[in-house]
Design a protein around this motif. Structure first.
Motif, PDB file in Angstrom:
ATOM      1  N   MET A 122      46.439  37.180  46.285  1.00  0.00           N
ATOM      2  CA  MET A 122      45.865  38.275  47.065  1.00  0.00           C
ATOM      3  C   MET A 122      46.882  39.384  47.319  1.00  0.00           C
ATOM      4  O   MET A 122      46.535  40.565  47.332  1.00  0.00           O
ATOM      5  N   PHE A 123      48.147  39.012  47.525  1.00  0.00           N
ATOM      6  CA  PHE A 123      49.183  39.985  47.869  1.00  0.00           C
ATOM      7  C   PHE A 123      49.796  40.669  46.646  1.00  0.00           C
ATOM      8  O   PHE A 123      50.539  41.637  46.786  1.00  0.00           O
ATOM      9  N   ALA A 124      49.514  40.175  45.457  1.00  0.00           N
ATOM     10  CA  ALA A 124      50.171  40.665  44.241  1.00  0.00           C
ATOM     11  C   ALA A 124      49.848  42.138  44.004  1.00  0.00           C
ATOM     12  O   ALA A 124      48.710  42.583  44.184  1.00  0.00           O
ATOM     13  N   ASP A 125      50.876  42.892  43.584  1.00  0.00           N
ATOM     14  CA  ASP A 125      50.688  44.296  43.243  1.00  0.00           C
ATOM     15  C   ASP A 125      50.906  44.491  41.744  1.00  0.00           C
ATOM     16  O   ASP A 125      50.954  43.519  40.981  1.00  0.00           O
ATOM     17  N   SER A 126      51.029  45.736  41.326  1.00  0.00           N
ATOM     18  CA  SER A 126      51.113  46.024  39.890  1.00  0.00           C
ATOM     19  C   SER A 126      52.353  45.429  39.231  1.00  0.00           C
ATOM     20  O   SER A 126      52.373  45.229  38.014  1.00  0.00           O
ATOM     21  N   SER A 127      53.397  45.142  40.012  1.00  0.00           N
ATOM     22  CA  SER A 127      54.600  44.559  39.418  1.00  0.00           C
ATOM     23  C   SER A 127      54.372  43.129  38.942  1.00  0.00           C
ATOM     24  O   SER A 127      55.178  42.575  38.191  1.00  0.00           O
ATOM     25  N   VAL A 128      53.268  42.526  39.376  1.00  0.00           N
ATOM     26  CA  VAL A 128      52.952  41.138  39.022  1.00  0.00           C
ATOM     27  C   VAL A 128      51.842  41.106  37.954  1.00  0.00           C
ATOM     28  O   VAL A 128      51.175  40.095  37.773  1.00  0.00           O
ATOM     29  N   ALA A 129      51.680  42.223  37.246  1.00  0.00           N
ATOM     30  CA  ALA A 129      50.572  42.340  36.288  1.00  0.00           C
ATOM     31  C   ALA A 129      50.624  41.270  35.211  1.00  0.00           C
ATOM     32  O   ALA A 129      49.585  40.710  34.834  1.00  0.00           O
TER      33      ALA A 129
END
Length: 203
Positions: A122-129
């Motif tokens: 849920m917290f992941a942003d684009s850096s975790v694509a």
């Protein structure tokens, strides 16, 4: 902007590197199973996995990268297990429901680990694509396998199959988030999936 990504298994050239990554993810599972999201601290993971903290950060730039990678490995292992068996059920809907309900029950049976992995997702942003992509591809593989009732024959998976699998994977993950956050019970989550699957797979 530079995007930091976790080191995937495919990126690891030596058996020692692959073993180190496995120990890190194993330690992550153990800490999350015992204490949930908050228990997974990078220093604690490094100590449990017997690696230097700097080494851990080279493999996984953040706690979110680490936990989403752990979720991806969990789904990849599920996909591999499914490839070894026939899926029961007379229709696509029956088979997909069987598989996703089994997955949900398994994750609900380990609530602290599931809470940790789901919160990270849920917290992941684009850096975790890249890590999110692994999760999505594994879910798509799991659902298309269930739709075909076993290992699909080469070339038998259509673009429509993949599109349907992605939608169902998104619905399943959304239902899991609702359970983790206390917005639905396990029974309500199962009923929601039943409804969604039969609405989408009208066979």
């Amino acid at each position: 902007m530079t995007i930091a990504n976790s080191t995937s298994t495919d990126d690891l050239g030596s058996a020692a590197q692959r073993d180190r990554r496995k120990r890190i993810l194993d330690a992550t599972y153990e800490l999350a199973t015992a204490g949930g999201f908050d228990a997974v601290q990078m220093r604690a993971v490094a100590e449990q996995a017997d690696v230097a903290l700097g080494t851990l950060y080279r493999y996984f730039p953040s706690k979110i990268h680490l936990l989403v990678s752990a979720l991806g490995r969990q789904f990849e292992e599920t996909a591999v297990r499914l490839n070894e068996r026939e899926i029961p059920g007379d229709t696509q809907a029956d088979r997909v429901l069987y598989v996703l309900k089994r997955m949900a029950r398994g994750m609900q049976g380990d609530p602290k680990l599931t809470e940790a992995l789901t919160r990270a997702f849920m917290f992941a942003d684009s850096s975790v694509a890249n890590e999110i992509h692994v999760v999505g591809m594994s879910m798509t593989s799991i659902v298309t396998h269930a739709m075909h009732g076993g290992v699909p024959a080469e070339g038998s998976i259509t673009d429509e199959d993949v599109a349907v699998a992605r939608v169902l994977g998104d619905v399943w993950l959304s239902a899991l988030v609702a359970w983790v956050t206390g917005r639905s019970t396990a029974a309500e989550t199962a009923a929601h999936m039943d409804t969604a699957i039969h609405l989408i797979l009208r066979d």
